[in-house]
Motif scaffolding. Structure first.
Motif, PDB file in Angstrom:
ATOM      1  N   GLN A 121      36.558  -0.323 -28.238  1.00 38.67           N
ATOM      2  CA  GLN A 121      36.887   0.709 -29.219  1.00 38.67           C
ATOM      3  C   GLN A 121      37.424   0.030 -30.472  1.00 38.67           C
ATOM      4  O   GLN A 121      38.277  -0.864 -30.390  1.00 38.67           O
ATOM      5  CB  GLN A 121      37.929   1.671 -28.662  1.00 38.67           C
ATOM      6  CG  GLN A 121      37.461   2.454 -27.446  1.00 38.67           C
ATOM      7  CD  GLN A 121      36.356   3.434 -27.802  1.00 38.67           C
ATOM      8  OE1 GLN A 121      36.409   4.098 -28.849  1.00 38.67           O
ATOM      9  NE2 GLN A 121      35.357   3.523 -26.938  1.00 38.67           N
ATOM     10  N   HIS A 132      39.057   0.574 -34.357  1.00 39.34           N
ATOM     11  CA  HIS A 132      39.678   1.410 -35.381  1.00 39.34           C
ATOM     12  C   HIS A 132      40.268   0.480 -36.444  1.00 39.34           C
ATOM     13  O   HIS A 132      40.293  -0.735 -36.269  1.00 39.34           O
ATOM     14  CB  HIS A 132      40.782   2.291 -34.782  1.00 39.34           C
ATOM     15  CG  HIS A 132      40.333   3.156 -33.651  1.00 39.34           C
ATOM     16  ND1 HIS A 132      39.652   4.331 -33.839  1.00 39.34           N
ATOM     17  CD2 HIS A 132      40.436   2.987 -32.305  1.00 39.34           C
ATOM     18  CE1 HIS A 132      39.372   4.867 -32.665  1.00 39.34           C
ATOM     19  NE2 HIS A 132      39.832   4.069 -31.713  1.00 39.34           N
ATOM     20  N   GLY A 133      40.764   1.079 -37.506  1.00 38.04           N
ATOM     21  CA  GLY A 133      41.386   0.256 -38.530  1.00 38.04           C
ATOM     22  C   GLY A 133      41.582   1.005 -39.824  1.00 38.04           C
ATOM     23  O   GLY A 133      41.433   2.236 -39.897  1.00 38.04           O
ATOM     24  N   PHE A 134      41.921   0.276 -40.863  1.00 37.92           N
ATOM     25  CA  PHE A 134      42.108   0.885 -42.181  1.00 37.92           C
ATOM     26  C   PHE A 134      41.992  -0.188 -43.254  1.00 37.92           C
ATOM     27  O   PHE A 134      42.099  -1.392 -42.989  1.00 37.92           O
ATOM     28  CB  PHE A 134      43.460   1.598 -42.284  1.00 37.92           C
ATOM     29  CG  PHE A 134      44.668   0.740 -42.042  1.00 37.92           C
ATOM     30  CD1 PHE A 134      45.127  -0.161 -43.004  1.00 37.92           C
ATOM     31  CD2 PHE A 134      45.369   0.829 -40.848  1.00 37.92           C
ATOM     32  CE1 PHE A 134      46.241  -0.947 -42.786  1.00 37.92           C
ATOM     33  CE2 PHE A 134      46.485   0.045 -40.616  1.00 37.92           C
ATOM     34  CZ  PHE A 134      46.924  -0.838 -41.582  1.00 37.92           C
ATOM     35  N   ASP A 152      41.671  -2.899 -35.383  1.00 41.47           N
ATOM     36  CA  ASP A 152      42.387  -2.635 -34.143  1.00 41.47           C
ATOM     37  C   ASP A 152      41.348  -2.426 -33.046  1.00 41.47           C
ATOM     38  O   ASP A 152      40.609  -1.434 -33.059  1.00 41.47           O
ATOM     39  CB  ASP A 152      43.263  -1.394 -34.307  1.00 41.47           C
ATOM     40  CG  ASP A 152      44.158  -1.142 -33.109  1.00 41.47           C
ATOM     41  OD1 ASP A 152      43.966  -1.800 -32.060  1.00 41.47           O
ATOM     42  OD2 ASP A 152      45.056  -0.282 -33.198  1.00 41.47           O
ATOM     43  N   ARG A 196      44.706  -6.783 -32.577  1.00 40.54           N
ATOM     44  CA  ARG A 196      44.937  -6.144 -33.876  1.00 40.54           C
ATOM     45  C   ARG A 196      45.311  -7.226 -34.881  1.00 40.54           C
ATOM     46  O   ARG A 196      46.257  -7.990 -34.659  1.00 40.54           O
ATOM     47  CB  ARG A 196      46.041  -5.094 -33.765  1.00 40.54           C
ATOM     48  CG  ARG A 196      46.262  -4.282 -35.020  1.00 40.54           C
ATOM     49  CD  ARG A 196      46.886  -2.932 -34.687  1.00 40.54           C
ATOM     50  NE  ARG A 196      48.144  -3.077 -33.988  1.00 40.54           N
ATOM     51  CZ  ARG A 196      49.352  -2.978 -34.561  1.00 40.54           C
ATOM     52  NH1 ARG A 196      49.435  -2.753 -35.872  1.00 40.54           N
ATOM     53  NH2 ARG A 196      50.448  -3.112 -33.861  1.00 40.54           N
ATOM     54  N   ALA A 246      40.628  10.910 -43.597  1.00 38.14           N
ATOM     55  CA  ALA A 246      40.526   9.452 -43.707  1.00 38.14           C
ATOM     56  C   ALA A 246      41.399   8.854 -44.800  1.00 38.14           C
ATOM     57  O   ALA A 246      41.756   7.679 -44.720  1.00 38.14           O
ATOM     58  CB  ALA A 246      39.067   9.051 -43.959  1.00 38.14           C
ATOM     59  N   SER A 251      41.340   5.173 -43.545  1.00 34.08           N
ATOM     60  CA  SER A 251      41.335   4.875 -42.123  1.00 34.08           C
ATOM     61  C   SER A 251      39.958   5.173 -41.524  1.00 34.08           C
ATOM     62  O   SER A 251      39.268   6.098 -41.951  1.00 34.08           O
ATOM     63  CB  SER A 251      42.398   5.727 -41.395  1.00 34.08           C
ATOM     64  OG  SER A 251      43.687   5.490 -41.926  1.00 34.08           O
ATOM     65  N   PHE A 252      39.581   4.352 -40.545  1.00 28.09           N
ATOM     66  CA  PHE A 252      38.298   4.551 -39.883  1.00 28.09           C
ATOM     67  C   PHE A 252      38.431   4.315 -38.383  1.00 28.09           C
ATOM     68  O   PHE A 252      39.432   3.816 -37.912  1.00 28.09           O
ATOM     69  CB  PHE A 252      37.243   3.638 -40.481  1.00 28.09           C
ATOM     70  CG  PHE A 252      37.598   2.184 -40.458  1.00 28.09           C
ATOM     71  CD1 PHE A 252      37.282   1.384 -39.346  1.00 28.09           C
ATOM     72  CD2 PHE A 252      38.255   1.577 -41.536  1.00 28.09           C
ATOM     73  CE1 PHE A 252      37.613   0.030 -39.323  1.00 28.09           C
ATOM     74  CE2 PHE A 252      38.564   0.233 -41.514  1.00 28.09           C
ATOM     75  CZ  PHE A 252      38.245  -0.545 -40.401  1.00 28.09           C
TER      76      PHE A 252
END
Length: 417
Positions: free
Chosen positions: A21, A23-25, A53, A66, A381, A416-417
């Motif tokens: 998985q 994620h992040g920004f 992340d 991360r 987002a 953020s995504f």
């Protein structure tokens, strides 16, 4: 910078291919001092940050990675240093969580650790803090610096027990002048980027280590906990015979309780700081032992508006010995240091707009620190930020007063995504 970017792109592609998985920004922030500082430049923050992340869960383990790729034009340090948070890569987490038995969890690797009951005040939380990030306008999550540790969590019927071993001492990312000026008692003035701070770092694996212990239990909605720590003062508060700063030995024993009362949440926390290299208090170059106490109360005043109050005390042991051996001309601390905090939080526009103020005020030091902050969630987002770090003090050698020339405002945007 390009090499790190390529490495993160390859990591992102490989992670997606292996079922992780992701994620992040992307976060851009800029901050400026509101006044001139004789030993620092006007810009205090001009950074673009990409965080990835990644996590993966299997039947045997949970993996977590991360990391931040950072470019900051205002940075005073550019050499890569994962412990101090310098350079283009900030590795926040890289760990694995295992459950070898039903009563035991084991987490190994770089991780963000926290415990205790204080709100931006810490007694038994002896994990590293990044004070530089806290004072220049980065998100408050960056106050917590990572630890390279092994955490063992036991779950007997009568309590939860956490034992954390840090094989090499993890210091705070302390203020050292590269971006924020501070009071240097050896120089007798504020120091900044042009003043080298000679620090004897503790870097020996398995010898200069740390142990943390927490035993906690919830009894009818009331959380009780006892703590112990064996290691070192987290910032270089000692001075050796060749006038280098270093980290003296420290043990801490404490306890806390938190529960609901009168429509809010009350917490009490205390800790005894045993300064092992100055138990008589007569070495002016090593901090005295201290007793620390924290009392807090938080509740929602009206819908979407909450307030929280805290009282914090540092009581120095062997104060007469401290005053007797204090070098001539060096400013003396008070025997009792009192700090009051107030947090006000208001949410508007269906909770998309958050207005907050966190304030510190020390009547004993006669200084204060205000953290006004606005966050607007423009979409799922995109978030916009505006805030300030405002320092006030009657004299330049108190904790908040020393940072008066670092008063700043900042703005930021995050996708953020």
């Amino acid at each position: 910078m390009k090499r790190w970017g390529l490495a993160l792109v390859l990591l992102l592609w490989a992670s997606a291919a292996w079922g992780w998985q992701v994620h992040g920004f992307i976060d851009g922030r800029s901050g400026m001092r509101l006044q001139d500082d004789a030993v620092e430049r006007r810009a205090i923050l001009n950074e673009l940050r990409l965080q990835l992340d990644l996590n993966h869960m299997s039947d045997l383990a949970i993996w977590q990675f991360r990391a931040d790729l950072v470019g900051d034009e205002a940075a005073g340090e550019t050499d890569q240093d994962l412990e101090r948070g310098h350079g283009v890569l900030d590795l926040r987490e890289a760990n694995v969580l295992l459950t070898p038995f039903y009563f035991l969890d084991v987490k190994l690797g770089r991780q963000i650790l926290t415990w205790g009951t204080g709100d931006l005040l810490f007694i038994n939380d002896l994990f590293p803090k990044d004070w530089q990030s806290f004072f220049i306008g980065r998100d408050v999550e960056y106050l917590k610096a990572p630890s390279d540790a092994a955490m063992f969590s036991f779950y007997p019927s009568w309590a939860n027990i956490d034992v954390i071993y840090v094989p090499r001492f993890d210091a705070d990312r302390y203020i050292s002048g590269e971006r924020i000026s501070y009071w240097n008692p050896m120089l007798g003035r504020r120091a900044g980027s042009g003043d080298d701070m000679a620090v004897d770092q503790r870097t020996e694996w398995l010898r200069e280590d740390e142990w943390h212990l927490r035993i906690s239990r919830n009894v009818e909605g009331v959380e009780w906990a006892a703590y112990a720590y064996d290691g070192y003062w987290k910032s270089p508060q000692g001075v050796d015979v060749v006038y280098r700063s270093y980290f003296p030995k420290l043990r801490v024993f404490g306890a806390s309780v938190r529960g609901s009362i009168a429509g809010g949440v009350v917490n009490l926390e205390t800790g005894y700081y045993d300064s092992r290299e100055d138990r008589r208090g007569d070495d002016a170059m090593v901090p005295n032992s201290e007793m620390r106490v924290l009392v807090g109360y938080e509740r929602e005043i009206v819908r979407n508006f909450s307030a929280a109050l805290q009282y914090y005390l540092e009581y120095m042991q062997d104060y007469s010995a401290y005053r007797r051996t204090l070098p001539e001309g060096m400013a003396a601390r008070d025997e009792d240091r009192h700090v009051l905090t107030l947090r006000l939080t208001r949410q508007l526009l269906n909770q998309n707009l958050e207005l907050s103020l966190f304030s510190y005020w020390s009547p004993s030091d006669r200084d204060s620190y205000l953290r006004p902050h606005v966050k607007y969630k423009a979409s799922d987002a995109v978030s916009l930020y505006l805030g300030a770090n405002l320092f006030f003090g009657d004299v330049p050698h108190t904790f908040f007063g020393q940072f008066e020339d670092n008063t700043n405002v900042y703005a930021g945007v995050r996708y953020s995504f």
